[in-house]
Design an enzyme around this catalytic site. Structure first.
Site, PDB file in Angstrom:
ATOM      1  N   LYS A   1     -31.294   7.285 -17.152  1.00  0.00           N
ATOM      2  CA  LYS A   1     -29.876   7.449 -17.483  1.00  0.00           C
ATOM      3  C   LYS A   1     -29.301   6.078 -17.772  1.00  0.00           C
ATOM      4  CE  LYS A   1     -28.039   5.532 -13.605  1.00  0.00           C
ATOM      5  NZ  LYS A   1     -27.239   4.266 -13.616  1.00  0.00           N
TER       6      LYS A   1
ATOM      7  N   PRO B   1     -38.315   0.535 -14.955  1.00  0.00           N
ATOM      8  CA  PRO B   1     -38.335  -0.601 -14.025  1.00  0.00           C
ATOM      9  C   PRO B   1     -37.499  -0.317 -12.787  1.00  0.00           C
ATOM     10  CG  PRO B   1     -36.788  -1.016 -15.798  1.00  0.00           C
ATOM     11  CD  PRO B   1     -37.489   0.260 -16.148  1.00  0.00           C
TER      12      PRO B   1
ATOM     13  N   GLY C   1     -34.812  -1.479 -10.007  1.00  0.00           N
ATOM     14  CA  GLY C   1     -33.691  -2.403 -10.005  1.00  0.00           C
ATOM     15  C   GLY C   1     -33.117  -2.661 -11.372  1.00  0.00           C
ATOM     16  N   GLY C   2     -33.314  -1.717 -12.292  1.00  0.00           N
ATOM     17  CA  GLY C   2     -32.850  -1.917 -13.656  1.00  0.00           C
ATOM     18  C   GLY C   2     -31.561  -1.208 -13.988  1.00  0.00           C
ATOM     19  N   GLY C   3     -31.088  -0.327 -13.108  1.00  0.00           N
ATOM     20  CA  GLY C   3     -29.867   0.414 -13.392  1.00  0.00           C
ATOM     21  C   GLY C   3     -30.086   1.648 -14.232  1.00  0.00           C
ATOM     22  N   LEU C   4     -31.354   2.053 -14.392  1.00  0.00           N
ATOM     23  CA  LEU C   4     -31.672   3.220 -15.210  1.00  0.00           C
ATOM     24  C   LEU C   4     -31.873   4.489 -14.382  1.00  0.00           C
ATOM     25  CD1 LEU C   4     -34.177   1.518 -17.699  1.00  0.00           C
ATOM     26  CD2 LEU C   4     -31.781   2.105 -18.116  1.00  0.00           C
TER      27      LEU C   4
ATOM     28  N   GLY D   1     -34.167   5.286 -12.068  1.00  0.00           N
ATOM     29  CA  GLY D   1     -35.535   5.784 -11.949  1.00  0.00           C
ATOM     30  C   GLY D   1     -35.819   6.508 -10.650  1.00  0.00           C
TER      31      GLY D   1
ATOM     32  N   SER E   1     -33.806   9.752 -10.473  1.00  0.00           N
ATOM     33  CA  SER E   1     -34.388  10.720 -11.405  1.00  0.00           C
ATOM     34  C   SER E   1     -35.657  11.325 -10.829  1.00  0.00           C
ATOM     35  CB  SER E   1     -34.689  10.031 -12.739  1.00  0.00           C
ATOM     36  OG  SER E   1     -35.223  10.938 -13.672  1.00  0.00           O
TER      37      SER E   1
ATOM     38  N   ASP F   1     -26.637   9.037  -7.303  1.00  0.00           N
ATOM     39  CA  ASP F   1     -26.953   9.384  -8.686  1.00  0.00           C
ATOM     40  C   ASP F   1     -27.846  10.615  -8.812  1.00  0.00           C
ATOM     41  OD1 ASP F   1     -25.496   7.221  -9.497  1.00  0.00           O
ATOM     42  OD2 ASP F   1     -27.197   6.001 -10.133  1.00  0.00           O
TER      43      ASP F   1
END
Length: 285
Positions: free
Chosen positions: A13, A96, A98-101, A103, A106, A138
Site C-alpha cells: 500500500k 522492504p 521499514g519502507g512504509g509499504l 508489508g 499486508s 494498517d
C-alpha cells in the site's frame, strides 16, 4: 484436506497523503489518510496440517518467528475460532521492511483472510478486521481490500474513488521505525481535520515527510532527485518514496535514469486488492 500449498497475494500500500490530527492519551495518533494498493508485493502460501502447529517455513532474518505478524495472525485466528487445525506457511518476500509499504500488515491480513477460507471458519470481514487492528493499525485496510479514506488510528475506513496512476517506488538504503517517527517530539500532531468530500490529494501532504528527510539523508537526497522528474511523496513513515505518472512508460523512463544502486519498482495503483478475487477462486481445506 489439501496436501498442496495455496498461494495468495500480499500487496503493498501507499499513503497518498498522511495528516496527523492529534494524539490519544494511550499514545496512539489520530490521523487521516488515503490508502491505495499497488499491483506489487509479497506472496504467501498455506498448507493445512492436523498438528495445530503454526509453522513459518521461511523465517525473516533477524525476526523471531513468534514475533512475526504472520504467525501472530494465524494464532489469533485459531484462538478466535477455537480451531484445532494448524498450517505450514511459506513467504515470498519482496517488500522492504521499514519502507512504509505496509508489508507486515499486508502479510497479517492475507493470513487472516486465507486461513479463514482454508480452515472454513466463516468469520465475517468485520470480525477479521477487528482481529487485525489488534495486530496493527494498517491491517484492517488490507483485510477489507479497497482504496479507503482512513480516520481514527487508521481503522475507520470509507471507500473512496480516486485516480490510479502508475508509480515509481524508490527504496532508499535505510529502514525506518514507525514507532521512532511517531515518538519524535517535533512530529506535527495538529493538522486540521478534513472531510472526505474535501479530499484533494494534490493539496494534501505527509506530516512525517519533513522529519524523515531531516533524520535520514538517504531519503532527503532521493526525494530531491525525484522531484526534478515528477510529483513525489513519502509513504507512511517511510523510507520509500512514490512518484506519480500518467502512464507506465513514463515511470519506466525515469526508473532507467535512477542513480546506480538505487532499488525501485514500477507498479499500477489499484482500487481493490487482488486477494479478494483470489479468495473467490480458491479451494477450501
Amino acid at each position: 484436506m489439501t496436501t498442496s500449498f495455496q498461494r495468495f497475494s500480499s500487496v503493498a500500500k501507499i499513503n497518498r497523503f498522511l495528516h496527523i490530527t492529534g494524539q490519544r492519551k494511550n499514545g496512539y495518533h489520530e490521523l487521516q489518510t488515503v490508502f491505495q494498493f499497488l499491483d506489487f508485493g509479497d506472496y504467501l502460501e498455506f498448507r493445512t496440517n492436523n498438528t495445530g502447529e503454526i509453522n513459518l517455513l521461511t523465517p525473516i532474518p533477524g525476526v523471531d518467528n513468534d514475533s512475526n505478524l504472520i504467525v501472530k495472525a494465524a494464532k489469533s485466528l485459531q484462538q478466535q475460532a477455537n480451531c484445532s487445525l494448524g498450517v505450514d506457511i511459506k513467504l515470498d518476500k519482496q517488500l522492504p521492511m521499514g519502507g512504509g509499504l505496509g508489508g507486515g500488515s499486508s502479510n497479517a491480513a492475507t493470513t487472516l483472510l486465507a486461513l479463514n477460507k482454508i480452515w472454513q471458519l466463516q468469520l465475517t470481514t468485520d470480525t477479521l478486521a477487528e482481529l487485525g487492528v489488534e495486530l496493527g493499525a494498517d491491517v484492517p485496510v488490507f483485510v477489507r481490500g479497497f482504496t479507503a479514506f482512513a480516520e481514527g488510528i487508521g481503522e475507520h475506513l470509507t471507500p473512496v474513488d480516486i485516480d490510479s496512476p502508475w508509480f515509481l517506488v524508490t527504496i532508499p538504503e535505510c529502514s525506518i521505525s514507525t514507532a521512532a517517527i511517531f515518538g519524535a517530539k517535533d512530529l506535527p500532531r495538529n493538522t486540521a481535520k478534513i472531510s472526505i468530500e474535501d479530499v484533494n490529494i494534490a493539496a494534501c501532504h505527509n506530516d512525517c515527510e519533513n522529519l524523515v528527510i531531516k533524520l535520514y539523508p538517504e531519503v532527503a537526497k532521493m526525494m530531491a532527485w525525484l522531484l526534478e522528474y515528477a510529483p513525489s511523496r513519502l509513504t507512511g513513515t517511510g523510507a520509500c518514496i512514490f512518484s506519480s505518472f500518467d502512464d507506465k512508460q513514463s515511470a519506466l523512463t525515469v526508473q532507467s535514469k535512477l542513480p546506480n544502486g538505487v532499488k525501485s519498482f514500477v507498479a499500477k495503483g489499484l482500487a481493490q486488492s487482488p486477494i479478494l478475487a483470489e479468495l473467490k477462486n480458491s479451494s477450501k481445506c
